[in-house]
Design a protein around this motif. Structure first.
Motif, PDB file in Angstrom:
ATOM      1  N   GLY A 353       0.816  -1.211   0.000  1.00 25.49           N
ATOM      2  CA  GLY A 353       0.000   0.000   0.000  1.00 25.49           C
ATOM      3  C   GLY A 353       0.843   1.252   0.000  1.00 25.49           C
ATOM      4  O   GLY A 353       0.560   2.217  -0.730  1.00 25.49           O
ATOM      5  N   ARG A 354       1.916   1.247   0.778  1.00 25.75           N
ATOM      6  CA  ARG A 354       2.816   2.400   0.805  1.00 25.75           C
ATOM      7  C   ARG A 354       3.500   2.583  -0.552  1.00 25.75           C
ATOM      8  O   ARG A 354       3.619   3.716  -1.055  1.00 25.75           O
ATOM      9  CB  ARG A 354       3.860   2.203   1.913  1.00 25.75           C
ATOM     10  N   ALA A 359       4.052   5.478  -5.682  1.00 24.88           N
ATOM     11  CA  ALA A 359       4.095   5.492  -7.146  1.00 24.88           C
ATOM     12  C   ALA A 359       2.968   6.353  -7.725  1.00 24.88           C
ATOM     13  O   ALA A 359       3.166   7.104  -8.688  1.00 24.88           O
ATOM     14  CB  ALA A 359       3.998   4.062  -7.681  1.00 24.88           C
ATOM     15  N   HIS A 360       1.773   6.283  -7.099  1.00 27.64           N
ATOM     16  CA  HIS A 360       0.628   7.052  -7.595  1.00 27.64           C
ATOM     17  C   HIS A 360       0.863   8.551  -7.442  1.00 27.64           C
ATOM     18  O   HIS A 360       0.340   9.361  -8.234  1.00 27.64           O
ATOM     19  CB  HIS A 360      -0.632   6.631  -6.833  1.00 27.64           C
ATOM     20  N   SER A 361       1.646   8.932  -6.446  1.00 26.49           N
ATOM     21  CA  SER A 361       1.875  10.363  -6.208  1.00 26.49           C
ATOM     22  C   SER A 361       2.586  11.031  -7.382  1.00 26.49           C
ATOM     23  O   SER A 361       2.466  12.235  -7.586  1.00 26.49           O
ATOM     24  CB  SER A 361       2.692  10.558  -4.928  1.00 26.49           C
ATOM     25  N   PHE A 362       3.328  10.257  -8.171  1.00 23.01           N
ATOM     26  CA  PHE A 362       4.022  10.829  -9.319  1.00 23.01           C
ATOM     27  C   PHE A 362       3.057  11.192 -10.447  1.00 23.01           C
ATOM     28  O   PHE A 362       3.397  11.973 -11.332  1.00 23.01           O
ATOM     29  CB  PHE A 362       5.077   9.850  -9.854  1.00 23.01           C
ATOM     30  N   ALA A 363       1.864  10.582 -10.428  1.00 29.02           N
ATOM     31  CA  ALA A 363       0.888  10.846 -11.490  1.00 29.02           C
ATOM     32  C   ALA A 363      -0.079  11.973 -11.129  1.00 29.02           C
ATOM     33  O   ALA A 363      -0.943  12.332 -11.928  1.00 29.02           O
ATOM     34  CB  ALA A 363       0.103   9.571 -11.800  1.00 29.02           C
ATOM     35  N   VAL A 364       0.042  12.525  -9.925  1.00 29.04           N
ATOM     36  CA  VAL A 364      -0.858  13.588  -9.479  1.00 29.04           C
ATOM     37  C   VAL A 364      -0.281  14.943  -9.858  1.00 29.04           C
ATOM     38  O   VAL A 364       0.901  15.231  -9.599  1.00 29.04           O
ATOM     39  CB  VAL A 364      -1.071  13.507  -7.949  1.00 29.04           C
ATOM     40  N   ARG A 365      -1.097  15.773 -10.462  1.00 25.15           N
ATOM     41  CA  ARG A 365      -0.650  17.112 -10.842  1.00 25.15           C
ATOM     42  C   ARG A 365      -0.435  17.984  -9.602  1.00 25.15           C
ATOM     43  O   ARG A 365      -1.104  17.785  -8.589  1.00 25.15           O
ATOM     44  CB  ARG A 365      -1.679  17.766 -11.759  1.00 25.15           C
ATOM     45  N   VAL A 425      -1.951  13.777  -0.596  1.00 27.62           N
ATOM     46  CA  VAL A 425      -0.745  13.330  -1.290  1.00 27.62           C
ATOM     47  C   VAL A 425       0.460  14.145  -0.833  1.00 27.62           C
ATOM     48  O   VAL A 425       1.555  13.627  -0.647  1.00 27.62           O
ATOM     49  CB  VAL A 425      -0.939  13.437  -2.815  1.00 27.62           C
ATOM     50  N   ARG A 426       0.243  15.446  -0.620  1.00 29.17           N
ATOM     51  CA  ARG A 426       1.313  16.310  -0.131  1.00 29.17           C
ATOM     52  C   ARG A 426       0.890  16.938   1.185  1.00 29.17           C
ATOM     53  O   ARG A 426      -0.050  17.724   1.242  1.00 29.17           O
ATOM     54  CB  ARG A 426       1.638  17.394  -1.155  1.00 29.17           C
ATOM     55  N   LEU A 427       1.597  16.565   2.249  1.00 32.59           N
ATOM     56  CA  LEU A 427       1.304  17.130   3.562  1.00 32.59           C
ATOM     57  C   LEU A 427       1.899  18.529   3.675  1.00 32.59           C
ATOM     58  O   LEU A 427       2.850  18.867   2.968  1.00 32.59           O
ATOM     59  CB  LEU A 427       1.879  16.238   4.665  1.00 32.59           C
ATOM     60  N   PRO A 428       1.360  19.354   4.545  1.00 34.38           N
ATOM     61  CA  PRO A 428       1.939  20.686   4.756  1.00 34.38           C
ATOM     62  C   PRO A 428       3.379  20.584   5.260  1.00 34.38           C
ATOM     63  O   PRO A 428       3.776  19.571   5.848  1.00 34.38           O
ATOM     64  CB  PRO A 428       1.035  21.316   5.820  1.00 34.38           C
TER      65      PRO A 428
END
Length: 525
Positions: A353-354, A359-365, A425-428
């Motif tokens: 899951g991690r 890997a999915h985070s690279f596809a997020v704009r 996906v991106r924490l502060p």
């Protein structure tokens, strides 16, 4: 060689039959016992420790006997001509035995034990027991400046792998006996000095003799002294028996040690992925889950079968020089445990899951990083229905634009564990985070006061509105605690009924399902 092995094995076994009653009586006399508690140590009465002391003495007696037989009964002076590395191993084993006895009696901190292990391992490596290069599937890989760190790390893994397995009657003893037996056969098949085979055989025979007293229900435990001492000796012997010129053949020893190494790796993954301390206790180890599924005696039979398979594959790979057999054997053992959900399935889910979310985070704009969310829920152990506790937390976090909410619960006495995370996906940035951690509490049977069982963590952006929303969250913490109490109370009832049915000799399969359904119905109401 066969006669030598049989004499050494018989001497160690007979020595244990004589030594264990004496050591057990002495341990009870000085108060060196393992007292039960309501959380993790669930045996019914205090059990004597210091079994490792008996194993140490019996192994020494058998080793001296074996070396004397191999050199000729009339040539005992050859015992003084043993390589100096054996005296280093004797000193290191004695030192770690003493550290373990102190820990068994007065309970050292985890970091104190680790420091002692590091120092002792560095002394062994500094004396010359070092992996300058490793040979894997025909490839010799020089370690260079990493030789000493890798060698120390290997010994630390061996020490703690056996130590972590020592949590159920006969478990570490059975695994240790099979591992030492495999190393003895592996060493006997090589052209090196038979001393390594004698030592491995002596330790194997001592553990077989100890199993007479340590099998369920055990009357004596190895203790940390025994498990750490056995782990150190196994780690060193594995390096010695797999030498090929200047390289160490790593495939065969790793295959023989596949079960303890897998258990240690899973424990590290489980604690790291859930944010727990590496020294945290739980009942998620291999022996806990096997005992829960197959019973105490069934656990030992399964472990014996798996160890026999992995050791046989490792020995065959060396005998026929077919190193490709090793990964097949290891994958077969690990695949059986994971695919049958016997052990390691939850840890694989956590890890995969991690990896998937990374890997999915690279596809997020970039514009979607704050609004895109990731959700992971893993029931590590047990039968509790945690959705009524978890889902309101997620809904609250969504409604108030939280960056992260996480829950982690671990109740060793119930064999229950749950972990879930919902986050952006991106924490502060850490400097701009509001972080609130709320400990969760529950009551164990027989205890008047609630004990901590986990935590809830919330992260928001550092804004005025988020502080207000965190205030709302804190106002509802009592409701959250009440839900947790309600769930745990039902799980306590389930565990109590299962224990009663076991004592009555009934089949727990017939009662598990309706009781689990009752818990789920009660917690969702």
């Amino acid at each position: 060689m066969t006669t030598l092995i049989l004499i050494t094995l018989a001497t160690a076994f007979a020595s244990m039959l004589l030594l264990v009653p004496l050591v057990r009586a002495g341990a009870i006399r000085v108060g060196l016992v393992d007292n039960p508690d309501a959380e993790r140590k669930l045996h019914a009465r205090p059990i004597a420790l210091a079994g490792g002391l008996a194993v140490f003495i019996a192994t020494g007696i058998a080793f001296v006997t074996g070396v004397a037989y191999e050199s000729g009964w009339q040539e005992f002076e050859k015992l003084t001509q043993i390589s100096s590395r054996w005296y280093v191993l004797l000193g290191a084993s004695t030192a770690i035995l003493v550290v373990g006895l102190i820990d068994d009696k007065w309970a050292l901190r985890g970091r104190q034990k680790l420091l002692a292990q590091v120092v002792i391992s560095m002394i062994v490596v500094g004396s010359g027991t070092v992996m300058n290069s490793v040979s894997l599937f025909g490839w010799d890989i020089p370690l260079g400046i990493f030789a000493i760190p890798v060698s120390v790390l290997w010994l630390l893994l061996s020490i703690n792998a056996l130590n972590l397995l020592d949590g159920a009657d006969g478990m570490a003893t059975t695994v240790g006996a099979f591992v030492c037996g495999g190393l003895a056969l592996l060493s006997a098949s090589s052209a090196h000095s038979p001393s390594t085979a004698i030592a491995a055989t002596a330790l194997c025979g001592a553990l077989i003799g100890f199993l007479v007293f340590n099998r369920p229900p055990a009357s004596i435990f190895l203790g940390d002294a025994g498990s750490m001492m056995i782990g150190l000796m196994v780690g060193v012997l594995a390096m010695w028996c797999s030498l090929k010129e200047s390289a160490v053949l790593v495939a065969a020893p790793v295959a023989i040690l596949v079960l303890p190494l897998f258990d240690s790796t899973a424990a590290i993954v489980r604690r790291w992925m859930t944010g727990r301390s590496m020294y945290a206790t739980d009942r998620g180890h291999l022996h806990h889950l096997l005992s829960e599924k197959f019973g105490p005696n069934g656990m030992l039979m399964v472990v014996a079968g798996l160890c026999t398979f992995s050791s046989a594959i490792a020995i065959l790979s060396v005998k026929f020089q077919q190193e490709w057999l090793v990964p097949i054997g290891a994958i077969g053992v690990l695949g059986f445990l994971v695919l049958t959900r016997t052990f390691g399935h939850s840890e694989c889910r956590l890890l995969l899951g991690r990896v998937y979310h990374f890997a999915h985070s690279f596809a997020v704009r970039p514009q979607q990083c704050d609004s895109s969310k990731q959700l992971r829920t893993v029931k590590l152990q047990g039968e509790g229905c945690w959705e009524p506790v978890w889902e309101p937390l997620v809904e609250f976090a969504k409604a108030h634009d939280f960056a992260k909410v996480q829950i982690d619960a671990n109740m060793a006495w119930l064999h229950e564990g749950y972990h879930a995370t919902w986050q952006s996906v991106r924490l502060p940035e850490k400097a701009f985070q509001n972080v609130v951690r709320i400990p969760l509490y529950a009551t164990r049977p027989g205890d008047d006061e609630a004990v901590p069982i986990g935590k809830v963590e919330v992260i928001t952006n550092s804004t005025t509105d988020s502080l207000v929303y965190l205030g709302y969250f804190l106002e509802h913490v009592e409701e959250l605690q009440a839900q947790v109490h309600h769930l745990v109370d039902k799980l306590n009832v389930l565990r109590s009924r299962k224990a009663t049915s076991d004592q009555a000799g009934q089949s727990t399969d017939a009662v598990d399902k309706p009781l689990a359904n009752e818990v789920e119905a009660a917690t969702t109401s």
